[in-house]
Scaffold this motif. Sequence first.
Motif, PDB file in Angstrom:
ATOM      1  N   HIS A   1       0.844  -1.315  -0.018  1.00  0.00           N
ATOM      2  CA  HIS A   1      -0.093  -0.077   0.023  1.00  0.00           C
ATOM      3  C   HIS A   1       0.909   1.258  -0.029  1.00  0.00           C
ATOM      4  CE1 HIS A   1      -3.501   2.532   0.935  1.00  0.00           C
ATOM      5  NE2 HIS A   1      -2.800   3.027   1.852  1.00  0.00           N
ATOM      6  N   LEU A   2       1.973   1.210   0.644  1.00  0.00           N
ATOM      7  CA  LEU A   2       2.833   2.471   0.837  1.00  0.00           C
ATOM      8  C   LEU A   2       3.666   2.457  -0.372  1.00  0.00           C
ATOM      9  CD1 LEU A   2       3.931   1.971   4.502  1.00  0.00           C
ATOM     10  CD2 LEU A   2       2.445   3.991   3.719  1.00  0.00           C
TER      11      LEU A   2
ATOM     12  N   VAL B   1       8.956   4.699   7.567  1.00  0.00           N
ATOM     13  CA  VAL B   1       7.633   5.013   8.047  1.00  0.00           C
ATOM     14  C   VAL B   1       7.299   3.800   8.701  1.00  0.00           C
ATOM     15  CG1 VAL B   1       7.422   7.111   6.824  1.00  0.00           C
ATOM     16  CG2 VAL B   1       6.371   4.952   6.057  1.00  0.00           C
ATOM     17  N   LEU B   2       7.145   2.683   8.190  1.00  0.00           N
ATOM     18  CA  LEU B   2       6.788   1.515   8.711  1.00  0.00           C
ATOM     19  C   LEU B   2       7.452   1.359  10.186  1.00  0.00           C
ATOM     20  CD1 LEU B   2       6.670  -1.098   5.707  1.00  0.00           C
ATOM     21  CD2 LEU B   2       4.660  -0.247   7.216  1.00  0.00           C
ATOM     22  N   ASP B   3       8.776   1.430  10.284  1.00  0.00           N
ATOM     23  CA  ASP B   3       9.444   1.379  11.536  1.00  0.00           C
ATOM     24  C   ASP B   3       8.835   2.600  12.471  1.00  0.00           C
ATOM     25  OD1 ASP B   3      11.491   0.541  13.176  1.00  0.00           O
ATOM     26  OD2 ASP B   3      12.418   2.269  12.783  1.00  0.00           O
ATOM     27  N   LEU B   4       8.800   3.762  12.120  1.00  0.00           N
ATOM     28  CA  LEU B   4       8.208   4.858  12.786  1.00  0.00           C
ATOM     29  C   LEU B   4       6.753   4.603  13.328  1.00  0.00           C
ATOM     30  CD1 LEU B   4       8.704   7.759  13.570  1.00  0.00           C
ATOM     31  CD2 LEU B   4       7.605   8.325  11.690  1.00  0.00           C
TER      32      LEU B   4
ATOM     33  N   LEU C   1      -1.042   2.704  10.202  1.00  0.00           N
ATOM     34  CA  LEU C   1      -0.884   2.795   8.812  1.00  0.00           C
ATOM     35  C   LEU C   1      -1.314   4.050   8.135  1.00  0.00           C
ATOM     36  CD1 LEU C   1       0.235   1.400   6.265  1.00  0.00           C
ATOM     37  CD2 LEU C   1      -2.206   0.342   6.005  1.00  0.00           C
ATOM     38  N   GLY C   2      -2.328   4.514   8.768  1.00  0.00           N
ATOM     39  CA  GLY C   2      -2.853   5.937   8.082  1.00  0.00           C
ATOM     40  C   GLY C   2      -1.812   7.048   8.247  1.00  0.00           C
ATOM     41  N   ILE C   3      -1.336   6.855   9.624  1.00  0.00           N
ATOM     42  CA  ILE C   3      -0.138   8.020   9.936  1.00  0.00           C
ATOM     43  C   ILE C   3       0.802   7.535   9.057  1.00  0.00           C
ATOM     44  CG2 ILE C   3       1.201   8.760  11.754  1.00  0.00           C
ATOM     45  CD1 ILE C   3      -1.136   7.991  13.824  1.00  0.00           C
ATOM     46  N   ALA C   4       1.365   6.203   8.966  1.00  0.00           N
ATOM     47  CA  ALA C   4       2.460   6.103   8.017  1.00  0.00           C
ATOM     48  C   ALA C   4       2.484   6.938   6.769  1.00  0.00           C
ATOM     49  CB  ALA C   4       2.780   4.673   8.059  1.00  0.00           C
ATOM     50  N   VAL C   5       1.172   6.570   6.155  1.00  0.00           N
ATOM     51  CA  VAL C   5       0.934   7.330   4.878  1.00  0.00           C
ATOM     52  C   VAL C   5       0.987   8.882   4.774  1.00  0.00           C
ATOM     53  CG1 VAL C   5      -1.050   7.985   3.180  1.00  0.00           C
ATOM     54  CG2 VAL C   5      -0.858   5.501   4.078  1.00  0.00           C
ATOM     55  N   ALA C   6       0.404   9.674   5.870  1.00  0.00           N
ATOM     56  CA  ALA C   6       0.574  11.002   6.028  1.00  0.00           C
ATOM     57  C   ALA C   6       1.883  11.325   6.229  1.00  0.00           C
ATOM     58  CB  ALA C   6      -0.132  11.418   7.287  1.00  0.00           C
TER      59      ALA C   6
END
Length: 309
Positions: free
Chosen positions: A93-94, A111-114, A136-141
């Motif tokens: 997705h990312l 971002v996955l790690d973050l 996951l939504g925050i990772a996208v952001a």
Amino acid sequence: MIVARGLTKTYGPKVAVDGLSFTVEPGRVTGFLGPNGAGKSTTMRMMVGLDRPTAGTVTINGRSYADSAAPLRTVGALLEARALHPGRSARNHLRWLAASNGIPVRRVDEVLDLVGLTDVADQRVGRFSLGMGQRLGIAVALLGDPPVVVLDEPVNGLDPEGIRWVRTLARELASQGRTVLVSSHLMSEMALTADHLIVVGRGRMLADCSMAQFIADHAASYVRVRAPRTAEVEALLRSRGLDVDRQGSELRVQGLDSAGIGDLLGGAGLHLHELSLVRSSLEDAFMTLTADSVEYSAHPVAQEAQAAR
């Protein structure tokens, strides 16, 4: 920086957003508050081009979001955390989002790690819990490392550790000089996160000020007094011109601090069981300001039962 001028959105006869003008400045966390139906989500959707304003404008760093060649590098937004294909893995997705915005693929793992999803990065997101979906939504952001971050109810579904993490993240992003706008219904959490507040009700601006000013303007602190001879204490305090609100055996006093009240009652030979300062809260201030803007108002069960008799 986010700048709205006369921002308006109507759906037929319904006015969802009514002439909002505000500026969300970098370097601080701005809380975006309002009751259900206040127009917060519609306003944020207009920021990122998902809804077109009926009138007015909203710009991101001086430009319309639609004019950005790589939107994820301009604004990172969490609006609908579950708006994704359930059959894709979090990593894929990312990856496709990164590819569509010219973002290096290595940023996906960063971002996955973050957000703490590295161990489940290859699982289908349709199996994710609500909290995992939020992460996951925050990772996208954050994928495009954007200067502007907009988060709508980011702690929804998160456990206490996750809520604290989002709070720390928002403040860290602001400390880096980014523009951070966060919408939430959790007043206690917003009180710990936001520096500045924008409050709307029924689509209109109710407040645009610092957290401290908002609380000072819309909720007052008081001194709680409990004493064995409540009536005598109340009479004495009122005789000195103090504002006294009696709630059962408790007196809520304004106009004099705790030390002054203690000296006054002590001098009159009146004993105390409690003398404490109750500071006003963000929730108190919010409820006071938005009382007339609540679209869906429930009635206390006790009153309902009494009315039915």
